[in-house]
Scaffold this motif. Structure first.
Motif, mmCIF file in Angstrom:
data_model
loop_
_atom_site.group_PDB
_atom_site.id
_atom_site.type_symbol
_atom_site.label_atom_id
_atom_site.label_comp_id
_atom_site.label_asym_id
_atom_site.label_seq_id
_atom_site.Cartn_x
_atom_site.Cartn_y
_atom_site.Cartn_z
ATOM 1 N N UNK A 225 0.822 -1.191 -0.066
ATOM 2 C CA UNK A 225 0.110 -0.141 0.052
ATOM 3 C C UNK A 225 0.859 1.289 -0.034
ATOM 4 N N UNK A 226 0.544 2.184 -0.728
ATOM 5 C CA UNK A 226 1.378 3.428 -0.816
ATOM 6 C C UNK A 226 0.597 4.575 -0.493
ATOM 7 N N UNK A 227 1.294 5.416 0.547
ATOM 8 C CA UNK A 227 0.388 6.396 1.052
ATOM 9 C C UNK A 227 1.238 7.668 0.959
ATOM 10 N N UNK A 228 0.337 8.668 0.651
ATOM 11 C CA UNK A 228 1.045 10.136 0.367
ATOM 12 C C UNK A 228 0.328 10.934 1.416
ATOM 13 N N UNK A 254 8.154 10.704 -2.021
ATOM 14 C CA UNK A 254 7.078 11.758 -1.630
ATOM 15 C C UNK A 254 5.922 11.081 -0.824
ATOM 16 N N UNK A 255 6.462 9.933 -0.403
ATOM 17 C CA UNK A 255 5.505 8.984 0.583
ATOM 18 C C UNK A 255 5.871 7.965 1.168
ATOM 19 N N UNK A 256 5.042 6.799 1.612
ATOM 20 C CA UNK A 256 5.429 5.911 2.345
ATOM 21 C C UNK A 256 5.055 4.610 1.508
ATOM 22 N N UNK A 257 5.982 3.468 1.464
ATOM 23 C CA UNK A 257 5.274 2.350 0.759
ATOM 24 C C UNK A 257 5.281 1.228 1.940
ATOM 25 N N UNK A 258 4.135 0.383 1.952
ATOM 26 C CA UNK A 258 3.958 -0.458 3.083
ATOM 27 C C UNK A 258 3.830 -1.832 2.431
ATOM 28 N N UNK A 259 4.646 -2.659 3.091
ATOM 29 C CA UNK A 259 4.514 -4.191 2.644
ATOM 30 C C UNK A 259 3.485 -4.763 3.784
ATOM 31 N N UNK A 260 2.415 -5.290 3.441
ATOM 32 C CA UNK A 260 1.484 -5.913 4.395
ATOM 33 C C UNK A 260 1.253 -7.261 4.126
ATOM 34 N N UNK A 261 0.644 -8.082 5.125
ATOM 35 C CA UNK A 261 0.490 -9.316 5.306
ATOM 36 C C UNK A 261 -1.001 -9.580 4.444
ATOM 37 N N UNK A 262 -1.886 -8.979 4.823
ATOM 38 C CA UNK A 262 -3.162 -9.207 4.247
ATOM 39 C C UNK A 262 -3.976 -7.859 4.002
ATOM 40 N N UNK A 263 -4.216 -7.946 2.662
ATOM 41 C CA UNK A 263 -4.583 -6.508 2.194
ATOM 42 C C UNK A 263 -5.800 -6.015 2.694
ATOM 43 N N UNK A 264 -6.978 -6.922 2.738
ATOM 44 C CA UNK A 264 -8.082 -6.254 3.422
ATOM 45 C C UNK A 264 -7.985 -5.939 4.867
ATOM 46 N N UNK A 265 -7.538 -6.464 5.682
ATOM 47 C CA UNK A 265 -7.161 -6.165 7.093
ATOM 48 C C UNK A 265 -6.312 -4.999 7.106
ATOM 49 N N UNK A 266 -5.123 -4.811 6.252
ATOM 50 C CA UNK A 266 -4.434 -3.585 6.285
ATOM 51 C C UNK A 266 -5.145 -2.282 5.962
ATOM 52 N N UNK A 267 -5.881 -2.606 4.981
ATOM 53 C CA UNK A 267 -6.681 -1.506 4.453
ATOM 54 C C UNK A 267 -7.480 -0.939 5.661
ATOM 55 N N UNK A 280 -3.636 13.926 7.202
ATOM 56 C CA UNK A 280 -3.704 14.568 5.926
ATOM 57 C C UNK A 280 -3.472 13.895 4.895
ATOM 58 N N UNK A 281 -4.229 12.557 4.668
ATOM 59 C CA UNK A 281 -3.825 11.576 3.602
ATOM 60 C C UNK A 281 -4.239 12.356 2.184
ATOM 61 N N UNK A 282 -3.300 12.489 1.216
ATOM 62 C CA UNK A 282 -3.702 12.779 -0.165
ATOM 63 C C UNK A 282 -3.835 11.838 -1.096
ATOM 64 N N UNK A 283 -3.199 10.520 -0.967
ATOM 65 C CA UNK A 283 -3.222 9.351 -1.862
ATOM 66 C C UNK A 283 -3.202 8.144 -1.003
ATOM 67 N N UNK A 284 -4.103 7.062 -1.325
ATOM 68 C CA UNK A 284 -4.006 6.107 -0.898
ATOM 69 C C UNK A 284 -3.905 4.932 -1.868
ATOM 70 N N UNK A 285 -3.134 4.010 -2.129
ATOM 71 C CA UNK A 285 -3.002 3.233 -3.392
ATOM 72 C C UNK A 285 -2.896 1.792 -2.955
#
Lengths: 310, 257, 65
Positions: A225-228, A254-267, A280-285
């Motif tokens: 998941x990438x967060x800006x 320009x942001x953070x990249x997160x490696x996650x175990x389970x996408x649904x839970x993580x989201x 102040x999240x501008x982008x969630x991918x």
């Protein structure tokens, strides 16, 4: 068919291993990229294969030629090839060709053919001292191929070239891999993806991943998941790392990249955290990792700057 | 034939960078210096105005053979210096620059590489010494007195062994070190050490290669080859063989890295 | 002074010295880079007999010639 087998190959300098128990083999006709950040031990590995330095321990075996001087089967281009600058290009090729047991006539014919092949025939009678960097690199490839080696090894063949030169040499490598077995080292993932079919990912003297490009890609396809943010993202790193579902956090430009175990839970967990704390999240991918991410994850501790430069 | 390939390339390089021209010319100049200055010594002294009016000083002309020995002493100073300086980068320079990498990834035996390079340097040195001593012999015969051609050849061959030893020392240090400066320094140090120790202990170390010139002088005076000269020559030749073998072994263990 | 000098004896020496200087100058003109300025080497080769050209050949040239 296996052309080269490397078994437990180790090189130690002053007690610290530069190359640490490598184990791999190379199939005939394949094109293998030895990928890794600077200082990973790529050059040392290639130099051992080329017979320039002696391994501390381990074994290198050419399947077809167990007893012969393996140098006869190998063409090697060092990272910074140096020539006798007072010789002209053709003279030099004939010289090294004769050293590889070609007759003068054979060497001369082969030299002309190769100079044409790599595109430097028009400067064959010019002193090498007057060659440009790209021309020298191509002469270097020609000298490595003069005796029709079974295995062609190129050490960082494009790293010292300008963008045009590197494009040309990369294209040349794509052609060459049709004709011969090719092993080349690079610290740039894109070059490896561009030219090679197989990958040996090297880090701190060890091979940490290997296989075909596709298999390595598949194996490391994990969710991310990438967060800006509107503000500097550093403030949220600790918080996110605290989440159980998050494996690791990488600070990007320009942001953070997160490696996650389970996408649904993580989201869920991340959005909840963001909502509660009014981030102040501008982008969630949401996405999956590419080879690039893997490479970055592997080397990000000491070679990220280098990668970004390239 | 790989050996010939490397040997020819060495000579091509020496021709292109004029080593094949300037080293022989310098030896010729060194060779004619002593016969000429011996012959013109009275005029030279006269022109300096050193002699008082009316005084006649008989300057004894040395025997012709001694003039050749004087030339050898010239070669032993400036000649050796030139030999050391011209050979200091033979291998070390190629390793420093990195050209050696491209040669040694080809299936070339280390002993082939080393012996071809040794022969390449030795060829220039031998021809230069021959021409230099030949000029000295010619001028000595012309201006001072006859020396038999056979004696000239003896001088050339015996003294040539000593210069070959100097070349071999230089080659040996070439395989040990990557800096040409270091190579020339150590070679000169060894040569000077051999000469100094031999001269101080000349009555003990009669077989020393460093005493080649005094032995050659004896040879000319007595008209026969003294045993010490044979001893010094044998020791030199043996040292050359040992050093060549050692160079190959050292080179094998010293990695190109 | 030196009236007794026979030029036939000295001439070869002069010719050799000249060849040495000329060869050094040819080499200098072909070399791209030298240690120190080229004009200085021209002066050294021309003015200092024997040693000048020799010094140029040994330490003057940079690189492979």
């Amino acid at each position: 068919m296996t052309i080269l087998t490397v078994h437990d190959l180790t090189k130690t300098y002053e007690k610290s291993p530069v190359v640490d128990r490598l184990h791999f083999d190379i199939q005939k006709g394949s094109c293998v990229a030895l990928l890794g950040p600077n200082g990973a031990g790529k050059t040392t590995t290639l130099r051992m294969l080329a017979g320039l330095i002696t391994p501390t321990s381990g074994r290198i075996a050419f399947e077809d030629f167990p007893d012969h001087d393996i140098r006869a089967q190998i063409g090697y281009l060092p990272q910074h090839p140096q020539f006798h600058n007072w010789m002209n290009g053709k003279e030099f090729l004939v010289y090294v060709g004769q050293l590889a047991h070609l007759s003068k006539k054979e060497a001369s014919e082969q030299a002309e053919a190769l100079m044409k092949r790599v595109g430097i025939l028009e400067v064959k009678n010019q002193r090498i001292g007057k060659y440009s960097g790209g021309m020298k690199q191509r002469l270097g490839i020609a000298q490595a191929m003069i005796h029709k080696p079974k295995l062609l090894m190129l050490d960082e063949p494009v790293s010292s070239l300008d963008p045009i030169g590197r494009r040309e040499v990369l294209n040349l490598m794509k052609e060459l891999k049709q004709e011969t077995t090719l092993l080349f080292s690079t610290h740039i993932l894109k070059d490896a993806e561009d030219v090679s079919d197989e990958l040996l990912l090297m880090h701190r003297g060890k091979i940490i991943e290997s296989g075909t490009l596709q298999s390595v890609r598949d194996k490391h396809r994990i969710d991310k998941i990438s967060l800006h943010f509107q503000t500097e993202p550093d403030a949220y790193v600790a918080d996110l790392e605290g989440l159980e579902v998050v494996e690791s956090v990488l600070r990007e430009k320009d942001g953070l990249t997160l490696w996650v175990k389970d996408l649904e839970q993580a989201r869920e967990a991340i959005l909840e955290r963001a909502f509660l704390n009014k981030w102040p999240v501008t982008q969630f991918e949401v996405g999956r990792t590419s080879l690039e991410d893997l490479f970055m994850k592997v080397v990000n501790d000491d070679a990220m700057a280098d990668h970004f430069q390239a | 034939m790989q050996w010939l390939t490397i040997f020819k390339r060495e000579n091509l390089e020496a021709a292109r960078n004029f080593k094949w021209v300037w080293v022989p010319l310098v030896f010729i100049i060194l060779g004619v210096t002593d016969p000429l200055s011996t012959y013109y010594l009275p005029e030279i002294l006269d022109s300096m105005g050193g002699l008082p009016e009316g005084a006649t000083v008989d300057i004894p002309t040395p025997p012709p053979g001694e003039v050749l020995i004087m030339s050898l002493s010239q070669f032993n100073m400036l000649g050796v210096l030139i030999v050391v300086l011209m050979s200091m980068g033979t291998i070390s320079g190629e390793r420093k620059s990195g050209v050696a990498e491209l040669v040694l990834v080809k299936p070339v035996h280390y002993h082939t590489y080393i012996s071809a390079k040794w022969a390449g340097t030795l060829g220039i040195v031998a021809v230069s010494l021959f021409l230099g001593l030949l000029s000295s012999w010619y001028y000595t015969n012309l201006l001072i007195g006859d020396v038999a051609f056979g004696q000239f050849m003896q001088l050339f061959l015996f003294y040539g062994v000593w210069l070959a030893l100097v070349v071999t020392f230089s080659l040996f240090f070439n395989t040990l070190f990557r800096s040409p400066g270091m190579v020339s320094f150590l070679t000169l140090a060894v040569v000077i050490l051999i000469s100094m120790v031999s001269n101080v202990l000349s009555h003990i170390l009669t077989w020393s290669p460093g005493l080649m010139i005094p032995h050659l002088s004896t040879m000319l005076a007595e008209g026969s080859v003294p045993g010490e000269l044979w001893a010094a020559t044998s020791i030199s030749l043996a040292t050359i063989v040992i050093l060549l073998i050692a160079s190959t072994l050292v080179f094998r263990t010293k990695e190109m890295a | 002074m030196f009236e007794t000098i026979e030029w036939g004896i000295i001439a070869p020496l002069i010719v050799i010295e000249l060849i040495l200087k000329i060869v050094a100058l040819i080499s200098l003109s072909r070399t791209n880079t030298t240690y120190g300025p080229k004009w200085l080497w021209i002066l050294i080769i021309l003015i200092i007999n024997t040693i000048g050209p020799v010094a140029y050949f040994i330490v003057g040239r940079r690189g492979d010639g």
